[in-house]
Design a protein around this motif. Structure first.
Motif, PDB file in Angstrom:
ATOM      1  N   THR A  13       0.827  -1.206   0.000  1.00 57.25           N
ATOM      2  CA  THR A  13       0.000   0.000   0.000  1.00 57.25           C
ATOM      3  C   THR A  13       0.863   1.258   0.000  1.00 57.25           C
ATOM      4  O   THR A  13       0.339   2.363  -0.151  1.00 57.25           O
ATOM      5  N   LEU A  14       2.169   1.105   0.200  1.00 53.02           N
ATOM      6  CA  LEU A  14       3.100   2.231   0.197  1.00 53.02           C
ATOM      7  C   LEU A  14       4.221   1.941  -0.798  1.00 53.02           C
ATOM      8  O   LEU A  14       4.396   0.803  -1.240  1.00 53.02           O
ATOM      9  N   ARG A  15       4.976   2.980  -1.125  1.00 52.52           N
ATOM     10  CA  ARG A  15       6.154   2.815  -1.985  1.00 52.52           C
ATOM     11  C   ARG A  15       7.327   3.541  -1.317  1.00 52.52           C
ATOM     12  O   ARG A  15       7.726   4.640  -1.749  1.00 52.52           O
ATOM     13  N   CYS A  16       7.835   2.934  -0.273  1.00 54.48           N
ATOM     14  CA  CYS A  16       8.931   3.528   0.494  1.00 54.48           C
ATOM     15  C   CYS A  16      10.233   3.402  -0.303  1.00 54.48           C
ATOM     16  O   CYS A  16      10.618   2.299  -0.702  1.00 54.48           O
ATOM     17  N   LYS A  17      10.876   4.517  -0.509  1.00 51.04           N
ATOM     18  CA  LYS A  17      12.062   4.565  -1.372  1.00 51.04           C
ATOM     19  C   LYS A  17      13.144   3.589  -0.918  1.00 51.04           C
ATOM     20  O   LYS A  17      13.807   2.955  -1.727  1.00 51.04           O
ATOM     21  N   GLU A  18      13.340   3.466   0.398  1.00 51.81           N
ATOM     22  CA  GLU A  18      14.397   2.598   0.926  1.00 51.81           C
ATOM     23  C   GLU A  18      13.831   1.320   1.546  1.00 51.81           C
ATOM     24  O   GLU A  18      14.386   0.788   2.505  1.00 51.81           O
ATOM     25  N   CYS A  19      12.745   0.835   0.981  1.00 50.04           N
ATOM     26  CA  CYS A  19      12.131  -0.404   1.464  1.00 50.04           C
ATOM     27  C   CYS A  19      13.132  -1.555   1.418  1.00 50.04           C
ATOM     28  O   CYS A  19      13.817  -1.756   0.408  1.00 50.04           O
ATOM     29  N   ASN A  20      13.192  -2.333   2.499  1.00 55.08           N
ATOM     30  CA  ASN A  20      14.123  -3.474   2.552  1.00 55.08           C
ATOM     31  C   ASN A  20      13.784  -4.548   1.526  1.00 55.08           C
ATOM     32  O   ASN A  20      14.627  -5.392   1.209  1.00 55.08           O
ATOM     33  N   SER A  21      12.558  -4.536   1.026  1.00 57.10           N
ATOM     34  CA  SER A  21      12.152  -5.499   0.006  1.00 57.10           C
ATOM     35  C   SER A  21      12.208  -4.896  -1.398  1.00 57.10           C
ATOM     36  O   SER A  21      11.725  -5.519  -2.348  1.00 57.10           O
ATOM     37  N   TYR A  22      12.733  -3.693  -1.499  1.00 55.53           N
ATOM     38  CA  TYR A  22      12.926  -3.036  -2.795  1.00 55.53           C
ATOM     39  C   TYR A  22      11.613  -2.904  -3.581  1.00 55.53           C
ATOM     40  O   TYR A  22      11.594  -3.048  -4.803  1.00 55.53           O
ATOM     41  N   ILE A  23      10.525  -2.599  -2.877  1.00 53.75           N
ATOM     42  CA  ILE A  23       9.213  -2.504  -3.516  1.00 53.75           C
ATOM     43  C   ILE A  23       9.160  -1.474  -4.644  1.00 53.75           C
ATOM     44  O   ILE A  23       8.506  -1.725  -5.675  1.00 53.75           O
ATOM     45  N   PRO A  24       9.819  -0.306  -4.544  1.00 50.80           N
ATOM     46  CA  PRO A  24       9.757   0.631  -5.671  1.00 50.80           C
ATOM     47  C   PRO A  24      10.376   0.110  -6.967  1.00 50.80           C
ATOM     48  O   PRO A  24      10.201   0.722  -8.025  1.00 50.80           O
ATOM     49  N   TYR A  25      11.104  -1.008  -6.887  1.00 50.22           N
ATOM     50  CA  TYR A  25      11.686  -1.605  -8.085  1.00 50.22           C
ATOM     51  C   TYR A  25      10.689  -2.548  -8.781  1.00 50.22           C
ATOM     52  O   TYR A  25      10.973  -3.060  -9.850  1.00 50.22           O
ATOM     53  N   VAL A  26       9.538  -2.773  -8.137  1.00 53.30           N
ATOM     54  CA  VAL A  26       8.531  -3.695  -8.660  1.00 53.30           C
ATOM     55  C   VAL A  26       7.621  -2.969  -9.644  1.00 53.30           C
ATOM     56  O   VAL A  26       7.088  -1.902  -9.338  1.00 53.30           O
ATOM     57  N   LYS A  27       7.422  -3.568 -10.815  1.00 55.50           N
ATOM     58  CA  LYS A  27       6.473  -3.007 -11.784  1.00 55.50           C
ATOM     59  C   LYS A  27       5.063  -3.528 -11.497  1.00 55.50           C
ATOM     60  O   LYS A  27       4.109  -2.761 -11.428  1.00 55.50           O
ATOM     61  N   ILE A  28       4.932  -4.830 -11.360  1.00 51.14           N
ATOM     62  CA  ILE A  28       3.647  -5.441 -11.016  1.00 51.14           C
ATOM     63  C   ILE A  28       3.895  -6.400  -9.854  1.00 51.14           C
ATOM     64  O   ILE A  28       4.624  -7.388  -9.999  1.00 51.14           O
ATOM     65  N   THR A  36       6.652  -0.372  16.287  1.00 52.69           N
ATOM     66  CA  THR A  36       8.026   0.004  15.978  1.00 52.69           C
ATOM     67  C   THR A  36       8.032   1.453  15.511  1.00 52.69           C
ATOM     68  O   THR A  36       7.467   1.773  14.465  1.00 52.69           O
ATOM     69  N   ASP A  37       8.655   2.312  16.290  1.00 53.18           N
ATOM     70  CA  ASP A  37       8.696   3.743  15.998  1.00 53.18           C
ATOM     71  C   ASP A  37      10.101   4.103  15.520  1.00 53.18           C
ATOM     72  O   ASP A  37      11.007   4.323  16.316  1.00 53.18           O
ATOM     73  N   PHE A  38      10.282   4.153  14.228  1.00 50.24           N
ATOM     74  CA  PHE A  38      11.599   4.427  13.662  1.00 50.24           C
ATOM     75  C   PHE A  38      11.934   5.914  13.769  1.00 50.24           C
ATOM     76  O   PHE A  38      11.081   6.780  13.540  1.00 50.24           O
ATOM     77  N   LYS A  39      13.180   6.209  14.089  1.00 52.84           N
ATOM     78  CA  LYS A  39      13.651   7.590  14.127  1.00 52.84           C
ATOM     79  C   LYS A  39      14.284   7.989  12.803  1.00 52.84           C
ATOM     80  O   LYS A  39      14.263   9.154  12.420  1.00 52.84           O
ATOM     81  N   SER A  74       4.594  -1.128  12.081  1.00 53.85           N
ATOM     82  CA  SER A  74       5.581  -0.088  11.814  1.00 53.85           C
ATOM     83  C   SER A  74       4.866   1.258  11.795  1.00 53.85           C
ATOM     84  O   SER A  74       3.926   1.463  11.026  1.00 53.85           O
ATOM     85  N   ASP A  75       5.306   2.160  12.662  1.00 54.37           N
ATOM     86  CA  ASP A  75       4.670   3.474  12.771  1.00 54.37           C
ATOM     87  C   ASP A  75       5.376   4.447  11.835  1.00 54.37           C
ATOM     88  O   ASP A  75       6.465   4.937  12.125  1.00 54.37           O
ATOM     89  N   TYR A  76       4.719   4.749  10.711  1.00 53.90           N
ATOM     90  CA  TYR A  76       5.248   5.697   9.743  1.00 53.90           C
ATOM     91  C   TYR A  76       4.480   7.016   9.784  1.00 53.90           C
ATOM     92  O   TYR A  76       4.284   7.675   8.772  1.00 53.90           O
ATOM     93  N   GLY A  77       4.021   7.366  10.983  1.00 57.01           N
ATOM     94  CA  GLY A  77       3.311   8.629  11.144  1.00 57.01           C
ATOM     95  C   GLY A  77       1.989   8.628  10.393  1.00 57.01           C
ATOM     96  O   GLY A  77       1.212   7.670  10.464  1.00 57.01           O
ATOM     97  N   GLU A  78       1.720   9.701   9.655  1.00 60.12           N
ATOM     98  CA  GLU A  78       0.452   9.843   8.946  1.00 60.12           C
ATOM     99  C   GLU A  78       0.264   8.780   7.863  1.00 60.12           C
ATOM    100  O   GLU A  78      -0.867   8.460   7.491  1.00 60.12           O
ATOM    101  N   VAL A  82      12.226   8.624   7.508  1.00 59.05           N
ATOM    102  CA  VAL A  82      11.520   7.345   7.609  1.00 59.05           C
ATOM    103  C   VAL A  82      10.437   7.246   6.545  1.00 59.05           C
ATOM    104  O   VAL A  82       9.638   8.168   6.359  1.00 59.05           O
ATOM    105  N   ALA A  83      10.436   6.117   5.832  1.00 58.95           N
ATOM    106  CA  ALA A  83       9.368   5.779   4.879  1.00 58.95           C
ATOM    107  C   ALA A  83       9.126   6.876   3.848  1.00 58.95           C
ATOM    108  O   ALA A  83       7.982   7.139   3.462  1.00 58.95           O
ATOM    109  N   GLU A  84      10.195   7.473   3.360  1.00 63.61           N
ATOM    110  CA  GLU A  84      10.049   8.471   2.307  1.00 63.61           C
ATOM    111  C   GLU A  84       9.455   7.805   1.066  1.00 63.61           C
ATOM    112  O   GLU A  84       9.941   6.778   0.613  1.00 63.61           O
ATOM    113  N   GLN A  85       8.401   8.408   0.505  1.00 66.01           N
ATOM    114  CA  GLN A  85       7.682   7.801  -0.604  1.00 66.01           C
ATOM    115  C   GLN A  85       8.252   8.234  -1.959  1.00 66.01           C
ATOM    116  O   GLN A  85       8.856   9.296  -2.090  1.00 66.01           O
TER     117      GLN A  85
END
Length: 266
Positions: free
Chosen positions: A17-32, A141-144, A115-119, A252-255
């Motif tokens: 549901t998110l596209r976090c730029k530095e996702c550990n699973s590299y989700i932004p690299y996924v097309k489908i 989990t509240d990441f700084k 994972s608490d990514y704020g808003e 944290v969780a930059e989109q």
């Protein structure tokens, strides 16, 4: 003398549901995004448990695991297995579980980590309240800050530099990751393999769906790969990994709306 795997990490879906730029699973690299086959996951874990007596924790994540339709069945299956001590689910707090999953989460062996990514984690308070009301073990989990993921590059490191990199990396990232039946000692190389970002040398994983070994023979084979964290002997994929030692502090969780790409190294 119990043979033991501390943690087995299993991404169940590459949808999120998110596209976090530095996702550990590299989700932004996924097309489908795709969901991984439930039967293959269960078969792989069963095969692994012929070689080891216990798994301390199975970590189910994504992407966003609450998008995975059969998550409740995996939770039930693993919670019922006496060889598995704990099941953890990592969610980004954007979705609520359905009735079947909620019932499965009530098992005392299950932990839900929000994972608490704020808003961005728009459902986290509602989700936390529901889980606590149902007496489900819950952790926030509240990441700084976040760190940049390693990327790939055609590096020309000396043997000494390469070995030092591997020792530093394994001291931080020591866990077994299962993707599409393959177990990797290094989670980063697991996703490099998934995205075909580096050549497939076949020396940094074991395919539990195709290997003929089981029991003690399989354990010997797996332990040979696991030892790389102790002896610092790199696998071929390590030669392309631009490991950054997690030295940076990023938002944290930059989109991102971009579909990111790995550098071409072969």
């Amino acid at each position: 003398d119990v043979s033991y795997i501390t943690q087995l990490q299993i991404p169940v879906t590459m949808r999120c549901t998110l596209r976090c730029k530095e996702c550990n699973s590299y989700i932004p690299y996924v097309k489908i995004g795709e969901d991984f086959n439930q039967v293959d996951i269960i078969s792989s874990v069963s095969k692994l448990l012929t070689a080891y007596d216990k798994i301390g924790n199975i970590l189910l994540y994504g992407g966003e695991p609450l998008l995975y339709r059969n998550l409740y069945q995996l939770v039930q299956k693993f919670a019922d297995n006496p060889q598995i001590e704990k099941i953890s689910i990592v969610t980004n707090g954007t979705l609520m579980p359905d009735k079947r999953l909620l019932e499965a989460l009530k098992n005392a062996k299950v932990l839900v980590r929000i994972s608490d990514y704020g808003e961005l984690s728009r459902k986290k308070d509602e989700l936390k309240a529901l889980l606590l009301a149902e007496d489900i073990c819950t952790e926030i989990t509240d990441f700084k800050y976040w760190n940049a993921n390693p990327t790939v590059e055609a590096l020309n490191e000396t043997p000494g530099q390469l070995r030092k990199k591997v020792q530093n990396c394994c001291a931080i990232a020591n866990a077994i990751t299962l993707i599409k039946g393959k177990i990797f000692f290094c989670g980063f190389s697991a996703f490099y393999d998934y995205f075909k970002a580096v050549p497939d040398y076949g020396d940094n994983y074991i395919n539990l769906l195709t290997t003929e070994e089981s029991g003690r023979d399989l354990k010997i084979k797996i332990d040979q790969i696991r030892r790389m964290g102790k002896d610092g002997l790199p696998k071929n994929a390590c030669r392309f990994c631009k490991f950054n030692n997690f030295a940076d502090n990023l938002p944290v969780a930059e989109q991102t709306t971009e579909t990111l790409k790995f550098k071409k190294v072969y």
